[in-house]
Each structure stands twice: as C-alpha cells, then as structure tokens.
Design a protein around this motif. Sequence first.
Motif, PDB file in Angstrom:
ATOM      1  N   GLY A   1       3.336  13.947   7.236  1.00 17.53           N
ATOM      2  CA  GLY A   1       3.424  12.530   6.869  1.00 17.53           C
ATOM      3  C   GLY A   1       2.269  12.115   5.972  1.00 17.53           C
ATOM      4  O   GLY A   1       1.263  12.821   5.868  1.00 17.53           O
ATOM      5  N   THR A   2       2.420  11.001   5.285  1.00 17.12           N
ATOM      6  CA  THR A   2       1.310  10.472   4.493  1.00 17.12           C
ATOM      7  C   THR A   2       0.958   9.078   5.012  1.00 17.12           C
ATOM      8  O   THR A   2       1.829   8.345   5.468  1.00 17.12           O
ATOM      9  CB  THR A   2       1.668  10.349   2.996  1.00 17.12           C
ATOM     10  OG1 THR A   2       2.858   9.571   2.897  1.00 17.12           O
ATOM     11  CG2 THR A   2       1.879  11.696   2.347  1.00 17.12           C
ATOM     12  N   ILE A   3      -0.294   8.760   4.910  1.00 13.16           N
ATOM     13  CA  ILE A   3      -0.754   7.431   5.308  1.00 13.16           C
ATOM     14  C   ILE A   3      -1.601   6.873   4.178  1.00 13.16           C
ATOM     15  O   ILE A   3      -2.514   7.539   3.686  1.00 13.16           O
ATOM     16  CB  ILE A   3      -1.613   7.498   6.599  1.00 13.16           C
ATOM     17  CG1 ILE A   3      -0.832   8.138   7.753  1.00 13.16           C
ATOM     18  CG2 ILE A   3      -2.079   6.100   7.003  1.00 13.16           C
ATOM     19  CD1 ILE A   3      -1.676   8.427   8.983  1.00 13.16           C
ATOM     20  N   ASP A   4      -1.285   5.641   3.733  1.00 14.56           N
ATOM     21  CA  ASP A   4      -2.069   5.022   2.666  1.00 14.56           C
ATOM     22  C   ASP A   4      -3.133   4.076   3.205  1.00 14.56           C
ATOM     23  O   ASP A   4      -4.134   3.816   2.542  1.00 14.56           O
ATOM     24  CB  ASP A   4      -1.135   4.280   1.702  1.00 14.56           C
ATOM     25  CG  ASP A   4      -0.165   5.242   1.039  1.00 14.56           C
ATOM     26  OD1 ASP A   4      -0.640   6.099   0.273  1.00 14.56           O
ATOM     27  OD2 ASP A   4       1.046   5.170   1.325  1.00 14.56           O
TER      28      ASP A   4
ATOM     29  N   TYR B   1       0.825  -1.205   0.000  1.00 10.28           N
ATOM     30  CA  TYR B   1       0.000   0.000   0.000  1.00 10.28           C
ATOM     31  C   TYR B   1       0.861   1.257   0.000  1.00 10.28           C
ATOM     32  O   TYR B   1       0.471   2.291  -0.490  1.00 10.28           O
ATOM     33  CB  TYR B   1      -0.910   0.028   1.230  1.00 10.28           C
ATOM     34  CG  TYR B   1      -1.874  -1.134   1.324  1.00 10.28           C
ATOM     35  CD1 TYR B   1      -3.126  -1.060   0.709  1.00 10.28           C
ATOM     36  CD2 TYR B   1      -1.548  -2.278   2.024  1.00 10.28           C
ATOM     37  CE1 TYR B   1      -4.024  -2.114   0.805  1.00 10.28           C
ATOM     38  CE2 TYR B   1      -2.438  -3.337   2.124  1.00 10.28           C
ATOM     39  CZ  TYR B   1      -3.671  -3.259   1.512  1.00 10.28           C
ATOM     40  OH  TYR B   1      -4.552  -4.300   1.606  1.00 10.28           O
ATOM     41  N   GLY B   2       2.053   1.192   0.618  1.00 11.02           N
ATOM     42  CA  GLY B   2       2.891   2.375   0.821  1.00 11.02           C
ATOM     43  C   GLY B   2       3.181   2.497   2.302  1.00 11.02           C
ATOM     44  O   GLY B   2       3.896   1.684   2.870  1.00 11.02           O
ATOM     45  N   THR B   3       2.544   3.497   2.914  1.00 14.31           N
ATOM     46  CA  THR B   3       2.704   3.633   4.360  1.00 14.31           C
ATOM     47  C   THR B   3       1.458   3.095   5.058  1.00 14.31           C
ATOM     48  O   THR B   3       0.341   3.548   4.793  1.00 14.31           O
ATOM     49  CB  THR B   3       2.919   5.110   4.738  1.00 14.31           C
ATOM     50  OG1 THR B   3       4.094   5.576   4.071  1.00 14.31           O
ATOM     51  CG2 THR B   3       3.102   5.273   6.242  1.00 14.31           C
ATOM     52  N   VAL B   4       1.685   2.119   5.921  1.00 14.50           N
ATOM     53  CA  VAL B   4       0.565   1.507   6.636  1.00 14.50           C
ATOM     54  C   VAL B   4       0.706   1.806   8.124  1.00 14.50           C
ATOM     55  O   VAL B   4       1.758   1.573   8.715  1.00 14.50           O
ATOM     56  CB  VAL B   4       0.525  -0.020   6.420  1.00 14.50           C
ATOM     57  CG1 VAL B   4      -0.612  -0.642   7.221  1.00 14.50           C
ATOM     58  CG2 VAL B   4       0.389  -0.346   4.945  1.00 14.50           C
TER      59      VAL B   4
ATOM     60  N   THR C   1       5.969   0.637   4.392  1.00 19.62           N
ATOM     61  CA  THR C   1       6.538   1.333   5.542  1.00 19.62           C
ATOM     62  C   THR C   1       5.504   1.216   6.655  1.00 19.62           C
ATOM     63  O   THR C   1       4.368   1.663   6.505  1.00 19.62           O
ATOM     64  CB  THR C   1       6.772   2.822   5.210  1.00 19.62           C
ATOM     65  OG1 THR C   1       7.626   2.883   4.065  1.00 19.62           O
ATOM     66  CG2 THR C   1       7.412   3.554   6.374  1.00 19.62           C
ATOM     67  N   VAL C   2       5.907   0.566   7.726  1.00 20.87           N
ATOM     68  CA  VAL C   2       4.926   0.295   8.779  1.00 20.87           C
ATOM     69  C   VAL C   2       5.158   1.195   9.991  1.00 20.87           C
ATOM     70  O   VAL C   2       6.241   1.222  10.567  1.00 20.87           O
ATOM     71  CB  VAL C   2       4.966  -1.190   9.208  1.00 20.87           C
ATOM     72  CG1 VAL C   2       4.070  -1.428  10.418  1.00 20.87           C
ATOM     73  CG2 VAL C   2       4.545  -2.083   8.048  1.00 20.87           C
TER      74      VAL C   2
ATOM     75  N   HIS D   1      -1.718  13.741  14.094  1.00 26.57           N
ATOM     76  CA  HIS D   1      -0.374  14.288  14.285  1.00 26.57           C
ATOM     77  C   HIS D   1       0.532  13.911  13.111  1.00 26.57           C
ATOM     78  O   HIS D   1       1.290  14.742  12.611  1.00 26.57           O
ATOM     79  CB  HIS D   1       0.209  13.773  15.608  1.00 26.57           C
ATOM     80  CG  HIS D   1       1.522  14.383  15.964  1.00 26.57           C
ATOM     81  ND1 HIS D   1       1.628  15.659  16.489  1.00 26.57           N
ATOM     82  CD2 HIS D   1       2.785  13.920  15.844  1.00 26.57           C
ATOM     83  CE1 HIS D   1       2.899  15.941  16.684  1.00 26.57           C
ATOM     84  NE2 HIS D   1       3.631  14.897  16.306  1.00 26.57           N
ATOM     85  N   ILE D   2       0.443  12.667  12.670  1.00 28.52           N
ATOM     86  CA  ILE D   2       1.266  12.218  11.537  1.00 28.52           C
ATOM     87  C   ILE D   2       0.954  13.057  10.303  1.00 28.52           C
ATOM     88  O   ILE D   2       1.842  13.556   9.613  1.00 28.52           O
ATOM     89  CB  ILE D   2       1.033  10.716  11.230  1.00 28.52           C
ATOM     90  CG1 ILE D   2       1.533   9.849  12.398  1.00 28.52           C
ATOM     91  CG2 ILE D   2       1.732  10.301   9.924  1.00 28.52           C
ATOM     92  CD1 ILE D   2       1.167   8.383  12.282  1.00 28.52           C
ATOM     93  N   ILE D   3      -0.334  13.239  10.037  1.00 30.13           N
ATOM     94  CA  ILE D   3      -0.746  14.000   8.857  1.00 30.13           C
ATOM     95  C   ILE D   3      -0.345  15.479   9.016  1.00 30.13           C
ATOM     96  O   ILE D   3       0.218  16.091   8.103  1.00 30.13           O
ATOM     97  CB  ILE D   3      -2.278  13.877   8.640  1.00 30.13           C
ATOM     98  CG1 ILE D   3      -2.665  12.410   8.384  1.00 30.13           C
ATOM     99  CG2 ILE D   3      -2.762  14.772   7.509  1.00 30.13           C
ATOM    100  CD1 ILE D   3      -2.102  11.795   7.108  1.00 30.13           C
ATOM    101  N   ASP D   4      -0.592  16.044  10.203  1.00 33.14           N
ATOM    102  CA  ASP D   4      -0.295  17.462  10.448  1.00 33.14           C
ATOM    103  C   ASP D   4       1.190  17.774  10.320  1.00 33.14           C
ATOM    104  O   ASP D   4       1.573  18.887   9.955  1.00 33.14           O
ATOM    105  CB  ASP D   4      -0.776  17.871  11.851  1.00 33.14           C
ATOM    106  CG  ASP D   4      -2.290  17.886  11.928  1.00 33.14           C
ATOM    107  OD1 ASP D   4      -2.929  17.828  10.847  1.00 33.14           O
ATOM    108  OD2 ASP D   4      -2.833  17.934  13.044  1.00 33.14           O
ATOM    109  N   THR D   5       2.041  16.797  10.629  1.00 29.46           N
ATOM    110  CA  THR D   5       3.478  17.040  10.551  1.00 29.46           C
ATOM    111  C   THR D   5       4.044  16.616   9.196  1.00 29.46           C
ATOM    112  O   THR D   5       5.231  16.367   9.040  1.00 29.46           O
ATOM    113  CB  THR D   5       4.227  16.302  11.683  1.00 29.46           C
ATOM    114  OG1 THR D   5       3.849  14.915  11.646  1.00 29.46           O
ATOM    115  CG2 THR D   5       3.915  16.888  13.047  1.00 29.46           C
TER     116      THR D   5
END
Lengths: 479, 279
Positions: free
Chosen positions: B179-182, B98-101, B126-127, B173-177
């Motif tokens: 980061g991307t999440i798939d 998926y990418g980043t999980v 990337t986990v 927090h991940i998104i705000d800083t």
Amino acid sequence: MEEKEKKEKIPRQPMPEQDPKVRIRNYKEVPFGYSPETAMQEASRCIQCKNPGCRAGCPVEIDIPAFINKIKEGDFPGAIAKIKEKNLLPAVCGRVCPQEVQCEKTCILAKKGEPVAIGRLERFIADWERNEAEKAPPDKKAAPENEAVKAAPTGKRVAVVGSGPSGLTVAGDLILKGHDVTVFEAFQVPGGVLVYGIPEFRLPKAIVAAEVDYMKKLGVRFECDTVVGATIAVDELFEQGYDAVYIGVGAGLPVFMRIPGENLIGVYSANEYLTRSNLMKAYLFPEYDTPIIRGNNVVVFGAGNVAMDSARTALRLGADKVRIIYRRSRDEMPARIEEIHHAEQEGVEFLLLAAPLNFIGDDDGRLIGVRCQRMELGEPDESGRRRPVPIEGSEFEVDCDTAVVSIGAGANPLLTKATPDIQLNRRGYIIAEPETGKTTKKGVWAGGDIVTGQATVILAMGAGREVANSIHNYLILGW
Amino acid sequence: MYKILEKHELVPNIHLIKVSALAVAKKAQPGQFVIVTIDEKGERIPLTVADWDREGGSITIVFMEVGTTTQRLASFNAGDSIYSLVGPLGIPTHIDTYGTVVCVGGCYGIAAMMPIARAMKEAGNTVISVIEARSRYLLFWEEELKRASDQLIVTVGDGSHAPERWVPDQVKHIIDTGGTIDLVVAFGCTYMMKLTAETTKPLGIKTIVHLSTVMVDGTGMCGCCRVSVGGETKFACVDGPEFDGHQVDWDVLLSRQSGYQDEEIRSLQDWETRRWRKI
C-alpha cells in the motif's frame, strides 16, 4: 498669602498599611485607605490653583481641584460625581495610576516635595461610594445612578473588543452619550488585565467587579467567552448590525528570553504566573482547581511593575526566597517607586546588573537553577537608558525552583491575523491615528496597549477617552 | 452558561456530551478545540470538538476521565450547565487532496478523528481510518468511522483482534503489503503519536500529530502550552495544536505534560473527599 502658608504646614497624610510580615502571608490589600477625617485633612492641603497643573497631568482630565474641594467640604457625593464626569473607574485608578509621574508630579506643592495625595483621595472617595451603595436598601440599589446624565438613545451600536481599562473607558463614555454598547471578552469574567494581571493585594477583584456592575447598570452589555477573531470575526460584528468597533485587546503575548532551558517545568511567563494566581485564583488551590507551582526559591527576570507583582505573588504563595534579577541597575528599574518599595519591605531581594544565560534542569525536566552573567553599564541606548554590557568570565549560578520571565509583552496576533485589512506596524501593533485612534479599516478604532505596546492602565484609559470622542463624532457625523 | 443537551458514557471512562454553544457550533472546523471551565472555581482545560450541529447550535465533545475536571464533567448530566466554554480555538486541520490519508485515532482521539476523516474524504482522498484501543471493549464509533472512510482498520493492544496490536504496526503493515500512504494524521495519546511519528519518519511519510498540552487561556496569551518543534518554541494553542510529528521534541512535551502531577493528585483527593462527604 497667610492662608496658603498655613495650608502647607499640614503634612501629606500617610496611608496606613498592613505590616509587611503579616501581609506576605495573605492576599488582602496592602494599604487600608484614608478615614473620612484624614481624607478631609489631606484635601485641605490643596490650595485650589487658578491654573491647576494636576488636571493637565491627568490623562483623562479629571477636575481634580473641584473634587478635592468637595471632599474638604465633606460633600462626598458631590466629589464622586465630579470624578465620574471624567472617569468611571476611580477605585481602580486611585490604586494603580502612577500619580507620582502624572497629577501629583505637576501639583504645585510637589515643588516643596509634598504634593497633595490625589491618588489616595480618589481611592478614598471611590471606596466611600461603594461602601455607601452596599449599605443602601435593595430597592435603591437597582436604580441606575447616572441615568440623569445619560444622553437620549442614538440607536447606534458599538462593539468593544476587550474589557480591560481602555475598553471599559470607551464603553462607559459611549453609553453615556446614548449609544448601545456591547463589550466582548475572551475570558469568563470582564476586567482584562485588571482581573488577570494585577494581583488581589494591589487591586481587589471585588472592586473591579463593582466597577463593571456599575457599567452594567448604565446599560453596557458584556459578552464573555468570546474571542473576536476566533468566535466571531470583526466583519461579522458589522454584519450583526454594529456601527463601530473598538479594539482594545491589550498586549497579550508573553515575551520569552530565548535562552536554553526555557521550556523546563517551573519556568513561567509573568502572564501565565499571574493569570493562574489572579484570574484562576490558584493561591486558593485546591478549593479553586487551577494549580501553580509553589516554589521555595523563586527568581523573577525584569524590574517593571509586573515583575514586582510576580515577586510579591511568589512570597504570598509561600516562597522562602524571592529574587529579582535585572540586567541594569536600580536607577533604570521601570517599576513605580512605591511598588519597588513595597517589594523590598516584604523581603524581595534584588540581584542587579546580572542577566541569565541558560536555565538548568534535573532529569525530570524540572528547573533547579539558572546560570547568569554579571553586567556593567555602557553607553545609553535608544531608550536613553545605559546599555548593559556583559562582563567576560563573570558567569555564576543561582539556585531556584521557579522562574518568572517578566521582561515585557508583545502584540497578540490572534485578532489581527484574522483581520488582515487592519494595518500593523513592524512589531505587530495596530497602526492608529494618534488623535482619534482610527485604524486603516473603516469603522474600526484601536487603543491602549495593542497600539502603544505595554503601558499603564491610565494611559490606556486616556487613549480610550480620545477614541470614544472620535467614535461618537463618527456615529453622529460620519468617518 | 452552556447547557448539556445529551450525555452518555461511550465506553468505560470515555464520555460524550452534546452542549448548546451557538457561536462555536457556527464556526467549528475539524481539529479545533474549546476551553471549558465547569464551574466558577474550575480549571480551564482544552477539549477537542468532535462534531457540531450548525443549525441546532450545539457541539459534541468526547473526553476521557483523567483528572478532576474531566471526572467532575463526567458526573454532569443532561440538563446541567457548564460555566464557561470558549472557542473554536486553534488552527483547523489543513484539509487538502493528498491521495491516501491514514487517519489514526486512539482512545478519545477516535471521536476527534471523525470530522477530520470526513473532511479528508470529502476533499477526494482515499481515507484509511486506523483506530486503536487497549482492548476490544474500549472501542466505539466503528460503524460511523467505517461510513466516513474507505477502509477501517481496528487494532487492539491486547491482541484479541489481530496480530498487529498497535497503530505503528498497522502503518507498517499497510506499506509492507504494497500500500501507499501520502499522509498520516494522528490523534490520541502522546505515546501513540510519538511511536507513529517514529515509524513514519524513516518511511518518509508526512505525519501530522495533534498535541494535547496544559493550557490556560488558549489564545496565545500565557505560553504555558509551549512545545518545541523543529528546534523552535511554539504555542500549541495558536500555532497548533497540529504539528509535523517528525519535528516535535517529544521529550519536552512529555515532561511538560507531567508538570502538575503532584497537584493533580492533590486536587483529585480533595474532590473525592468532598464527594464522599456528600454521599
């Protein structure tokens, strides 16, 4: 001629049963069974026809006149041996077969309205044998009773998937023919629908256990806790050295009505309601740890045998009011007359020509009622029964705290999804050759409800009988 | 009978058992469960398989003491046997690249997340593992998860660790800083998964949740595990237990989970009375 007339004068012997008021508060079996004297008297009613209609009416072709004759003569061991030539589950069949549409229907005395009580006699003789076995000294108990009739080992191995009526029949037939048989069962105990579906008051579980034990004595192995299609695949069974596989997994998929509110707490499928009560013994909660909602006001949708079982279970769980709601009329109810009669005796009410529109819940998501609609009968449909047609503006509400949906069962896709080379029909049932039960996958047979859709115990056994013959031929001669 | 080979309490109320179960050990996949009945009179309950030893023929289950069955199971020791254990059941977690999980685990779900995180990593993702507990002392398997993931984020509800107390805060927090999440896979208590799904929905992040429902047979036969997903009734045991978190009707799920609350209390009282009598 004279003798015949004399015989017909003895009336069909009734079977004593528990008083309805008493039995709705216990889980004990409803009928008590015949005494030896009554059984012999009933057996003497049989006129021993040259061309017995009863035998032709039996899906597993028990030599009915022969076993009845032996009962009449008081030769009980001979009678049970005669039955077991064809049927290894007589205590079950004597209780749950619809004799009135099979052997007893074609009994010559039925023309005068009172056929020989074949089912009651079968039940009597099976119970007699079990009681004798219990009385026997322990050293005799251990001996496999039918060793003499068991054929020499063939070295062939058969896997039977599902331990319900058809699976047990296939296993019993093939072990007697000398094959090595293992039965795989998903639940923790063998018996299939005999254990999870049919209630204790209709078929005591100790009886199923005794019949299974008898199979074990003959050498059948039982592997419980095994879901074929999940724990082990059909192809892996062949890899493990099985030469043939029989699939008799039943019709284990609950059918819901797809109306609003069906996920409210208190709405059960009949499968869940009965499994909790029968297999898991929720009626003994909390001694047994599986809970069941003990509703005061229970409605059951559907009017088949399973619906009757559900309604009578609800009474025994303490309900004050139990209603069967059915969209057609009394004449179309598919349950056995005896089951309907027992339910009525016990106080189950029938709300006919009504169908549910939606369930009603409270703020906590618990069932408090169901909105229904009146129906009338129109033209016959493809099943030959008159089609129910809704009457406009006839909606009404029924209070209830528990509802059991018992409108049939479908094909459970777990095994078939995992075995894509077995072909299915449109409705998900396995396609099997009518005479042999062969599926489209080599070495694999199927029978019972997973082929025909929901039917009766004895029809599944009849299918098992035919399949067992075909498997035997294959193991000896080839596909 | 299935023999317990190992048993210990990981943190208060959360226990690990290693059970001999040859057939299940051979087949188990991430996200699958077994149905366990502790004795002949026991209830059938689903428990997720947290690990397996294919050669050794054993599986590891991590469970939390909630009702009678889990309390009684917690009283079992190595050498004791479980009456019935059947599986592996349910559709395994769909493992793909998926990418980043983000693998979210809360409570007992921390253990259940282990094999999923491991498989996602092996598939080239990337986990980021995010584990949640009410307080610091309820966390376990931090080192193991750190090894199985590219990054481990620990979050505790009492604020003793970081200002972001709960999983949804961490995802944001991940998104705000930057980061991307798939993909988010969440495993744990229903509220945590509900809140996580509600957080990711507006962000457009696909979120898989692992639902725990009441079950009897676990093979699609009784329908007691039914859940409403995308307006359709599904059976958690055979159609799941993993579903699209944005499609789940959480109110129906929460309500059905509480269906036997009174009976559960009665059962616990009964078991405790019997246990005290023995002592």
